[in-house]
Enzyme design. Sequence first.
Site: not given
Length: 229
Positions: A44, A116
């Site tokens: 992320d 992610e």
Amino acid sequence: MSNSLDRLERKLGYTFKDRDLMVLALTHRSYAGRNNERLEFLGDAILNFVIGEALFHHFPQAREGQLSRLRARLVKGETLALLARGFEVGDYLRLGSGELKSGGFRRESILADAMEALIGAIYLDTGMDSARERIIAWLGPQLRELTPVDTNKDPKTRLQEFLQSRGCDLPRYEVVDIQGEPHCRTFFVDCEVALLSDKTHGHGGSRRIAEQVAAAAALVALGVENGHD
């Protein structure tokens, strides 16, 4: 399993040197043992940096708030889940039996988290250049379609998109007071956001306007906008 992961690597356009990293990135927390949450956290951060860097260079005249809103559109869960479905990532996820039975391999949040985690795994496998190259390859078409005009959305929409990009619950609005005569009322609204300890407030001549003001205040409190964009 090895042949299956070979197929996924071809779809991703990346071959792992350490296959264990790939397997871990595809392991949901419902599965026994280690899971992909730490890789998701890392991915992320990398995703936000790479997209932020790309937008900075792609839109040299855009203001900070505009860049933040454009980034939120690209890194939101919906976009990542769409990518994951294109790569058929759900077919390769390791899920606990309960999550598997409930269709977790189709769930947007799980797919977005896996993307992610894969970004984090690629970074650990061969470094930042590889992670950047894959992110731009995957999201390049969406990036090229963006214009600063895309940021001309009302505060409620911008707040919702930002929260969705972080996997957070949607904001809650509550009318806390109405003052004035029926023909000239002022509405007072609170906006509650999970990421903020305090509610933000807004008031206006209609409930909608008051909610927009409260949403704008929330964006400033979150540090997404500075109040002058």
